[in-house]
Design a protein around this motif. Sequence first.
Motif, PDB file in Angstrom:
ATOM      1  N   GLN A  10      36.681   3.317 -24.323  1.00  0.00           N
ATOM      2  CA  GLN A  10      35.690   3.236 -24.482  1.00  0.00           C
ATOM      3  C   GLN A  10      35.220   4.278 -26.184  1.00  0.00           C
ATOM      4  N   LEU A  11      35.952   5.420 -26.649  1.00  0.00           N
ATOM      5  CA  LEU A  11      35.782   6.066 -27.469  1.00  0.00           C
ATOM      6  C   LEU A  11      35.454   5.295 -28.580  1.00  0.00           C
ATOM      7  N   PRO A  12      36.706   4.451 -28.858  1.00  0.00           N
ATOM      8  CA  PRO A  12      36.789   2.842 -30.369  1.00  0.00           C
ATOM      9  C   PRO A  12      34.573   2.549 -30.593  1.00  0.00           C
ATOM     10  N   SER A  13      34.325   2.091 -29.060  1.00  0.00           N
ATOM     11  CA  SER A  13      33.226   1.341 -29.917  1.00  0.00           C
ATOM     12  C   SER A  13      32.095   2.472 -29.245  1.00  0.00           C
ATOM     13  N   LEU A  14      32.409   3.840 -29.255  1.00  0.00           N
ATOM     14  CA  LEU A  14      31.218   4.745 -29.270  1.00  0.00           C
ATOM     15  C   LEU A  14      31.001   5.535 -30.804  1.00  0.00           C
ATOM     16  N   VAL A  15      32.222   5.859 -31.423  1.00  0.00           N
ATOM     17  CA  VAL A  15      32.847   5.844 -32.720  1.00  0.00           C
ATOM     18  C   VAL A  15      31.723   4.957 -33.743  1.00  0.00           C
ATOM     19  N   VAL A  16      31.970   3.299 -33.559  1.00  0.00           N
ATOM     20  CA  VAL A  16      31.181   2.181 -33.871  1.00  0.00           C
ATOM     21  C   VAL A  16      29.763   2.204 -34.392  1.00  0.00           C
ATOM     22  N   PHE A  17      29.438   2.631 -33.227  1.00  0.00           N
ATOM     23  CA  PHE A  17      27.868   3.015 -32.944  1.00  0.00           C
ATOM     24  C   PHE A  17      27.276   3.975 -33.615  1.00  0.00           C
ATOM     25  N   ILE A  18      28.284   5.172 -34.107  1.00  0.00           N
ATOM     26  CA  ILE A  18      27.955   6.323 -34.310  1.00  0.00           C
ATOM     27  C   ILE A  18      27.725   6.154 -35.805  1.00  0.00           C
ATOM     28  N   ILE A  63      19.734   6.737 -31.141  1.00  0.00           N
ATOM     29  CA  ILE A  63      19.922   5.688 -31.405  1.00  0.00           C
ATOM     30  C   ILE A  63      21.197   4.903 -30.969  1.00  0.00           C
ATOM     31  N   ALA A  64      22.336   5.578 -31.301  1.00  0.00           N
ATOM     32  CA  ALA A  64      23.781   5.382 -30.985  1.00  0.00           C
ATOM     33  C   ALA A  64      24.266   4.976 -30.079  1.00  0.00           C
ATOM     34  N   VAL A  65      23.748   6.328 -28.903  1.00  0.00           N
ATOM     35  CA  VAL A  65      24.517   5.796 -27.727  1.00  0.00           C
ATOM     36  C   VAL A  65      23.306   5.122 -27.471  1.00  0.00           C
ATOM     37  N   ALA A  66      21.968   4.685 -27.459  1.00  0.00           N
ATOM     38  CA  ALA A  66      21.203   3.980 -26.116  1.00  0.00           C
ATOM     39  C   ALA A  66      22.458   2.239 -27.090  1.00  0.00           C
ATOM     40  N   GLY A  67      22.578   2.119 -28.610  1.00  0.00           N
ATOM     41  CA  GLY A  67      23.421   0.909 -28.697  1.00  0.00           C
ATOM     42  C   GLY A  67      23.829   0.856 -27.469  1.00  0.00           C
ATOM     43  N   TRP A  68      25.345   1.799 -27.928  1.00  0.00           N
ATOM     44  CA  TRP A  68      26.658   1.546 -27.089  1.00  0.00           C
ATOM     45  C   TRP A  68      26.335   1.166 -25.657  1.00  0.00           C
ATOM     46  N   LEU A  69      25.874   2.442 -25.296  1.00  0.00           N
ATOM     47  CA  LEU A  69      24.925   2.525 -23.535  1.00  0.00           C
ATOM     48  C   LEU A  69      24.930   0.301 -23.418  1.00  0.00           C
ATOM     49  N   VAL A  70      24.066  -0.489 -24.190  1.00  0.00           N
ATOM     50  CA  VAL A  70      24.023  -1.651 -24.225  1.00  0.00           C
ATOM     51  C   VAL A  70      25.307  -2.241 -24.434  1.00  0.00           C
ATOM     52  N   TRP A  71      25.737  -2.334 -25.013  1.00  0.00           N
ATOM     53  CA  TRP A  71      27.076  -2.498 -25.599  1.00  0.00           C
ATOM     54  C   TRP A  71      27.876  -2.724 -24.352  1.00  0.00           C
ATOM     55  N   SER A  73      27.255  -2.404 -21.475  1.00  0.00           N
ATOM     56  CA  SER A  73      26.665  -3.147 -19.880  1.00  0.00           C
ATOM     57  C   SER A  73      27.288  -4.180 -20.502  1.00  0.00           C
ATOM     58  N   ALA A  74      27.377  -4.771 -20.992  1.00  0.00           N
ATOM     59  CA  ALA A  74      27.350  -6.218 -21.845  1.00  0.00           C
ATOM     60  C   ALA A  74      27.801  -6.711 -21.663  1.00  0.00           C
ATOM     61  N   GLY A  75      29.025  -5.757 -22.955  1.00  0.00           N
ATOM     62  CA  GLY A  75      30.312  -6.727 -23.722  1.00  0.00           C
ATOM     63  C   GLY A  75      30.619  -7.275 -24.687  1.00  0.00           C
ATOM     64  N   ARG A  76      28.753  -7.944 -25.211  1.00  0.00           N
ATOM     65  CA  ARG A  76      29.042  -8.721 -25.787  1.00  0.00           C
ATOM     66  C   ARG A  76      27.600  -8.718 -26.916  1.00  0.00           C
ATOM     67  N   ILE A  77      27.506  -9.023 -27.296  1.00  0.00           N
ATOM     68  CA  ILE A  77      25.899  -9.052 -28.436  1.00  0.00           C
ATOM     69  C   ILE A  77      24.603 -10.183 -27.241  1.00  0.00           C
ATOM     70  N   VAL A  78      24.286  -9.444 -27.583  1.00  0.00           N
ATOM     71  CA  VAL A  78      22.603 -10.135 -26.195  1.00  0.00           C
ATOM     72  C   VAL A  78      21.363  -8.874 -27.161  1.00  0.00           C
ATOM     73  N   LEU A  79      19.901  -9.976 -26.436  1.00  0.00           N
ATOM     74  CA  LEU A  79      18.907 -10.213 -27.749  1.00  0.00           C
ATOM     75  C   LEU A  79      18.839  -8.753 -27.598  1.00  0.00           C
TER      76      LEU A  79
END
Length: 159
Positions: A10-18, A63-71, A73-79
């Motif tokens: 999951q580290l790569p996706s967190l890095v992207v959000f950061i 903000i970065a961590v919050a976006g990543w947490l939703v990502w 959880s969802a695994g895709r772009i959601v509302l």
Amino acid sequence: MATLVLRRNQLPSLVVFILVVAAIAFFGAQFQPGFWFEQLAKPSWNPPGALFGPVWTVLYIAIAVAGWLVWRSAGRIVLSLQIWFAQLVLNGLWSFLFFGLHRPDLALVDILLLLALIVAFIVTARHRSPMASWLFVPYAAWVSFATALNFAIWRLNSA
């Protein structure tokens, strides 16, 4: 409340959000208060400039961590992620409008929309990640204060 556990995959996706949040922060930082801002009338409750850097650093991490947490959880772009991206754009745009264009009036419109999107994220992300919603609460509080400050500066300086 769920714990924040980071698995290696999951580290790569967190890095992207950061990095996305850092890019917006970098963009906004290009527009500094400067002489124009120093000459404006400000309310007595205007905080010292030195406060903004540390506050925004903490908020941008949240903000970065919050976006990543939703990502995560969802695994895709959601509302809620669409809202997350939109609020990030308005966040970066505010500095350009206020400090870059010297338009507190347009910045006020921007920050009001930003605040609405922050609240919308809190509401829509809550079912996917309560922690993501909670991470946005201090952001909402700070932007509420910044909205009041933007309004006061606009009113004190409008001809």
